[in-house]
Design an enzyme around this catalytic site. Structure first.
Site, mmCIF file in Angstrom:
data_model
loop_
_atom_site.group_PDB
_atom_site.id
_atom_site.type_symbol
_atom_site.label_atom_id
_atom_site.label_comp_id
_atom_site.label_asym_id
_atom_site.label_seq_id
_atom_site.Cartn_x
_atom_site.Cartn_y
_atom_site.Cartn_z
ATOM 1 C CG HIS A 1 -2.368 0.241 0.858
ATOM 2 N ND1 HIS A 1 -3.123 1.210 1.441
ATOM 3 C CD2 HIS A 1 -3.188 -0.361 -0.049
ATOM 4 C CE1 HIS A 1 -4.350 1.200 0.949
ATOM 5 N NE2 HIS A 1 -4.407 0.250 0.043
ATOM 6 C CG HIS B 1 -7.135 -0.871 -7.242
ATOM 7 N ND1 HIS B 1 -7.772 0.326 -6.940
ATOM 8 C CD2 HIS B 1 -6.731 -1.386 -6.060
ATOM 9 C CE1 HIS B 1 -7.739 0.523 -5.630
ATOM 10 N NE2 HIS B 1 -7.129 -0.497 -5.069
#
Length: 386
Positions: free
Chosen positions: A196, A296
């Site tokens: 992340h 995503h």
């Protein structure tokens, strides 16, 4: 056919909000889209109100023309919020076109390249023994690809607001537990790790050195992606494949990462990058550089549906992110119909358009609530990335 109204719906969907866009026409056909800037739905609503003034009266079938007009309609081109709203509108226009012609959207994008859309699961964070049990359970359920997140193992750590995240400690935890996961699931299961964008170049390189023999399929977003030179430096320090791109809001942001060989899997976010129109262009660009697309997809059912149609229509598709724990929270009264997974993959959609329905009247029962992504800190009190 003309556009008669453009509506935005920031609605509560599970533990956070989603932003649904509905484009209506004088033919009685309405299309759905979704904007991907989670936590900033009201900003997307504001941008949508500007774009609605341009869109009403236009032919919704002029999809490329509308994309160009919206993108160039302000002097300050680009940006995350504008990219997300253009994405939502674009997806809705493809939905309208598919419904008007009576075919699924992927047929309009060139037809199906496959019969099923393979997904990967995200069982747990690499913070303790629980990740082993969750990994084994996922494999027992039929999942062949597992992506893990990272975090801390401090007592009482929840990952919520105010949580402490120390990169070096997280690296050690992740390196240890990914080895244990590999032992538990064996060599035949594909593994990935998502940091992340929480690490520096040095921290990411150190982690890669620690786990290079584990055989990761991909390392996702190890560092922030605003500076391609930083990724170029990291690329020279490890052989592990990178999955990058979920933060990008147009093709130009992908440019250096594709042209300079900095990514191996393109994490295109259809709800942020400019919709299906822009995603299809980026996918073709990736194909020319032997890069696979791994969308995503952590959002709502419109996002999932749009991703399915993209994935069905491109040859260089790898896997689709699918968070079953998020999908289980989709309100059925708000979304009466949407694609459902079978095992670890989706069958080809067969409904006209996207194959998602949205009950506008039910939106009042799922009112928007302010939600912030977690704010994390180092132990010294400085801000770090979530």
């Amino acid at each position: 056919m003309k556009i008669t109204a453009v509506k935005g719906f920031p609605v509560r969907c599970g533990h956070r909000n989603v932003f649904i866009v509905k484009v209506e026409t004088d033919a009685g056909i309405a299309g759905l889209g979704e904007g991907g800037m989670s936590g900033r739905e009201l900003a997307m609503q504001g941008a949508l109100e500007h774009y609605a003034r341009v869109l009403v009266g236009m032919d919704p079938r002029r999809i490329e023309h509308i994309w160009q007009r919206l993108y160039r309609s302000q002097y300050f081109e680009g940006g995350k919020i504008f990219g997300a709203v253009i994405s939502a509108i674009d997806i809705a226009l493809w939905d309208i076109l598919g419904q008007s012609l009576g075919v699924p959207v992927y047929q309009l994008l060139g037809g199906a390249c496959r019969e099923r859309i393979q997904c990967f699961a995200t069982p747990a964070a690499l913070t303790g023994p629980d990740c082993l049990e969750r990994a084994k359970a996922a494999v027992a359920q039929g999942w062949r690809s597992l992506r893990f997140t990272t975090g801390m193992a401090e007592p009482g750590w929840t990952g919520g607001h105010g949580s402490v995240y120390e990169p070096m400690e997280s690296i050690e935890l992740a390196a240890h537990w990914i080895r244990e996961v590999r032992k538990a699931v064996g060599p035949g299961i594909a593994l990935g790790i998502d940091f992340h964008h929480r690490l520096s170049v040095a921290e990411a390189a150190l982690f890669c050195q620690k786990i290079e023999d584990v055989g990761l399929m991909f390392l996702e977003e190890p560092i922030r992606a605003q500076n391609p030179k930083a990724y170029r430096q990291l690329r020279e320090m490890t052989r592990i494949p990178f999955a990058i791109g979920e933060e990008f809001s147009n093709k130009w942001e992908f440019l250096p990462f594709i042209e300079e060989g900095l990514l191996n899997f393109a994490r295109i976010d259809v709800c942020n990058v400019g919709g299906l129109t822009e995603a299809k262009k980026i996918a073709g660009w990736c194909e020319a550089h032997y890069i696979d697309v791994m969308p995503h997809n952590p959002l709502g059912p419109v996002s999932t549906a749009a991703c399915l149609h993209l994935c069905a229509s491109i040859s260089n598709f790898a896997q689709l992110e699918y968070l079953s724990q998020v999908a289980e929270q989709y309100p059925r009264d708000l979304f009466p119909s949407f694609p459902t997974i079978s095992g670890d993959s989706f069958p080809l959609p067969d409904a006209p358009g996207l194959g998602v329905s949205f009950d506008e009247e039910a939106a009042t029962a799922h009112a928007f609530e302010f939600w912030e992504a977690p704010h994390w800190f180092r132990r010294d009190g400085s801000v770090t990335n979530w």
